[in-house]
Design a protein around this motif. Sequence first.
Motif, PDB file in Angstrom:
ATOM      1  N   ALA A 176      -5.039  -7.611 -12.270  1.00 23.22           N
ATOM      2  CA  ALA A 176      -5.801  -8.418 -13.223  1.00 23.22           C
ATOM      3  C   ALA A 176      -4.865  -9.345 -13.996  1.00 23.22           C
ATOM      4  N   GLY A 177      -3.682  -8.832 -14.348  1.00 21.11           N
ATOM      5  CA  GLY A 177      -2.691  -9.664 -15.020  1.00 21.11           C
ATOM      6  C   GLY A 177      -2.236 -10.809 -14.134  1.00 21.11           C
ATOM      7  N   ALA A 178      -2.043 -10.522 -12.843  1.00 17.44           N
ATOM      8  CA  ALA A 178      -1.643 -11.562 -11.890  1.00 17.44           C
ATOM      9  C   ALA A 178      -2.717 -12.634 -11.783  1.00 17.44           C
ATOM     10  N   ALA A 179      -3.991 -12.219 -11.809  1.00 15.18           N
ATOM     11  CA  ALA A 179      -5.090 -13.182 -11.742  1.00 15.18           C
ATOM     12  C   ALA A 179      -5.094 -14.088 -12.972  1.00 15.18           C
ATOM     13  N   SER A 180      -4.789 -13.512 -14.139  1.00 12.11           N
ATOM     14  CA  SER A 180      -4.727 -14.308 -15.370  1.00 12.11           C
ATOM     15  C   SER A 180      -3.603 -15.339 -15.291  1.00 12.11           C
ATOM     16  N   ILE A 181      -2.462 -14.920 -14.783  1.00  7.64           N
ATOM     17  CA  ILE A 181      -1.316 -15.833 -14.654  1.00  7.64           C
ATOM     18  C   ILE A 181      -1.632 -16.936 -13.650  1.00  7.64           C
ATOM     19  N   ARG A 182      -2.225 -16.549 -12.528  1.00 12.84           N
ATOM     20  CA  ARG A 182      -2.560 -17.508 -11.484  1.00 12.84           C
ATOM     21  C   ARG A 182      -3.574 -18.537 -11.981  1.00 12.84           C
ATOM     22  N   ALA A 183      -4.470 -18.099 -12.893  1.00 12.20           N
ATOM     23  CA  ALA A 183      -5.500 -18.992 -13.426  1.00 12.20           C
ATOM     24  C   ALA A 183      -4.982 -19.835 -14.590  1.00 12.20           C
ATOM     25  N   GLY A 184      -3.732 -19.583 -14.999  1.00 10.28           N
ATOM     26  CA  GLY A 184      -3.149 -20.365 -16.079  1.00 10.28           C
ATOM     27  C   GLY A 184      -3.585 -19.945 -17.466  1.00 10.28           C
ATOM     28  N   ARG A 185      -4.076 -18.708 -17.612  1.00  3.97           N
ATOM     29  CA  ARG A 185      -4.493 -18.226 -18.924  1.00  3.97           C
ATOM     30  C   ARG A 185      -3.275 -17.965 -19.813  1.00  3.97           C
ATOM     31  N   SER A 186      -3.444 -18.193 -21.083  1.00  3.05           N
ATOM     32  CA  SER A 186      -2.356 -17.944 -22.029  1.00  3.05           C
ATOM     33  C   SER A 186      -2.153 -16.447 -22.205  1.00  3.05           C
ATOM     34  N   PRO A 187      -0.912 -16.010 -22.443  1.00  2.09           N
ATOM     35  CA  PRO A 187      -0.665 -14.579 -22.710  1.00  2.09           C
ATOM     36  C   PRO A 187      -1.442 -14.126 -23.941  1.00  2.09           C
ATOM     37  N   SER A 188      -1.675 -12.824 -24.028  1.00  2.00           N
ATOM     38  CA  SER A 188      -2.392 -12.262 -25.171  1.00  2.00           C
ATOM     39  C   SER A 188      -1.472 -12.170 -26.380  1.00  2.00           C
ATOM     40  N   LEU A 189      -2.070 -12.185 -27.550  1.00  2.00           N
ATOM     41  CA  LEU A 189      -1.309 -11.988 -28.772  1.00  2.00           C
ATOM     42  C   LEU A 189      -0.949 -10.510 -28.904  1.00  2.00           C
ATOM     43  N   LEU A 190       0.129 -10.239 -29.589  1.00  2.00           N
ATOM     44  CA  LEU A 190       0.578  -8.857 -29.728  1.00  2.00           C
ATOM     45  C   LEU A 190      -0.228  -8.064 -30.757  1.00  2.00           C
ATOM     46  N   ASN A 191      -1.183  -8.724 -31.403  1.00  2.00           N
ATOM     47  CA  ASN A 191      -2.064  -7.985 -32.309  1.00  2.00           C
ATOM     48  C   ASN A 191      -3.378  -7.600 -31.624  1.00  2.00           C
ATOM     49  N   GLU A 192      -3.429  -7.767 -30.321  1.00  2.00           N
ATOM     50  CA  GLU A 192      -4.611  -7.378 -29.534  1.00  2.00           C
ATOM     51  C   GLU A 192      -4.895  -5.897 -29.745  1.00  2.00           C
ATOM     52  N   GLY A 193      -6.150  -5.563 -30.090  1.00  2.48           N
ATOM     53  CA  GLY A 193      -6.496  -4.178 -30.374  1.00  2.48           C
ATOM     54  C   GLY A 193      -7.263  -3.512 -29.249  1.00  2.48           C
ATOM     55  N   ALA A 194      -7.354  -2.195 -29.324  1.00  2.00           N
ATOM     56  CA  ALA A 194      -8.122  -1.413 -28.354  1.00  2.00           C
ATOM     57  C   ALA A 194      -9.599  -1.459 -28.730  1.00  2.00           C
ATOM     58  N   VAL A 195     -10.460  -1.587 -27.721  1.00  2.22           N
ATOM     59  CA  VAL A 195     -11.895  -1.717 -27.964  1.00  2.22           C
ATOM     60  C   VAL A 195     -12.645  -0.714 -27.092  1.00  2.22           C
ATOM     61  N   ALA A 196     -13.434   0.148 -27.733  1.00  5.74           N
ATOM     62  CA  ALA A 196     -14.172   1.168 -26.988  1.00  5.74           C
ATOM     63  C   ALA A 196     -15.269   0.554 -26.138  1.00  5.74           C
ATOM     64  N   TYR A 197     -15.973  -0.409 -26.711  1.00  9.06           N
ATOM     65  CA  TYR A 197     -17.078  -1.068 -25.992  1.00  9.06           C
ATOM     66  C   TYR A 197     -16.721  -2.538 -25.842  1.00  9.06           C
ATOM     67  N   ALA A 198     -16.553  -2.977 -24.602  1.00  8.46           N
ATOM     68  CA  ALA A 198     -16.134  -4.358 -24.356  1.00  8.46           C
ATOM     69  C   ALA A 198     -16.877  -4.901 -23.142  1.00  8.46           C
ATOM     70  N   PRO A 199     -18.010  -5.553 -23.349  1.00  4.49           N
ATOM     71  CA  PRO A 199     -18.768  -6.104 -22.214  1.00  4.49           C
ATOM     72  C   PRO A 199     -17.930  -7.110 -21.423  1.00  4.49           C
ATOM     73  N   LEU A 200     -18.011  -7.059 -20.100  1.00  9.36           N
ATOM     74  CA  LEU A 200     -17.291  -8.001 -19.266  1.00  9.36           C
ATOM     75  C   LEU A 200     -18.081  -9.290 -19.088  1.00  9.36           C
ATOM     76  N   ALA A 201     -19.412  -9.181 -19.070  1.00  7.14           N
ATOM     77  CA  ALA A 201     -20.259 -10.353 -18.829  1.00  7.14           C
ATOM     78  C   ALA A 201     -19.967 -11.444 -19.861  1.00  7.14           C
ATOM     79  N   ASN A 202     -19.802 -12.653 -19.377  1.00 13.32           N
ATOM     80  CA  ASN A 202     -19.517 -13.775 -20.276  1.00 13.32           C
ATOM     81  C   ASN A 202     -20.418 -14.964 -20.005  1.00 13.32           C
ATOM     82  N   ALA A 203     -21.471 -14.733 -19.255  1.00 14.50           N
ATOM     83  CA  ALA A 203     -22.413 -15.822 -18.966  1.00 14.50           C
ATOM     84  C   ALA A 203     -23.811 -15.252 -18.762  1.00 14.50           C
TER      85      ALA A 203
END
Length: 333
Positions: A306-333
């Motif tokens: 998944a990290g490789a896919a983000s890099i390949r797509a040119g996504r910016s790295p995550s911030l180091l204050n990224e938190g853990a989330v118990a409920y995180a829907p994947l759907a974005n459309a």
Amino acid sequence: MSGPLRILGIDTSCDDTGVGVVELAPDGGVRVLANRVWSQTVHARYGGVMPEMASREHVERIDAVTGDALAEAGLTISDLGAVAATSGPGLVGALLVGLMYGKGLAQALGVPFYAAHHLEGHIFAAASDAELKTPYLALVVSGGHTHLFDVPRDGQYILVGATRDDAAGEAFDKIARLAGLGYPGGPAISEAALKGDPDAVGFKEPLQGQKGFDFSFSGLKTAALLAHRAGAKPEDLAAGFERAAVRFLVKTTLRAAQAYGRDTVVVSGGVAANRALREAFAASGVRTVFPGKGLNTDNGAMIALAGAASIRAGRSPSLLNEGAVAYAPLANA
């Protein structure tokens, strides 16, 4: 990117400590270099995962599992060019172990850090052995998730259907415990089903006549409980439930594939390792892509993918204050 990039992936979303390494080539190709998973056994006595115990086990094991993954890949820490870790969904205490470890490692090495979505990791696990190009339909079916997504283009996920109650893998666990077959339930049911008669216990197909593509396993659980009380043999119970659950999963997914005009279906998650499910999809005539060996259940290699896919797509790295989330829907459309 002038040369291959080695990415370390970490998953501690539930009760498996997973660390994997993948190599991203300049042409966008990826290959898995290592995949190490420490499966916790402490939960077997309870018939389910105890969150606090899972967190403690991750703390105790993550450093050793990381070392094993690097050794398997033939690399040292300094060879890594990026780090990815699951940020959700999952058990928050367990997630924090891998997330903080990954962030600390990335910061110490001075390399980019990518927070990964657990379900997206499961989907990208199927890219380990096969070329995965959009559009396709993705069924993520595991102990904690039963979700069906349409993926019209990279990074776009449309929720088509989901379970209304238990996840499929959770139902396998509960029925295996009911029948005294052991934990985890998936492998136990699959093995017992080989010795049973699927016609001995009558299981009705859930959600008959629905127009949508949701899933439900509560009715199958109730039928299993009643059959158990009536004296059904454990192997017959396993065979009947497995056949009913597999038929329901496959039938619903194929209806969705037809409705959305998709000729490729990705099936991932722990239940994707089920022999009967794989055989049923193979017989369906629809191109079905499964993860490679060892990548069905929770693991770190899928998060590195998944990290490789983000890099390949040119996504910016995550911030180091990224938190853990118990409920995180994947759907974005």
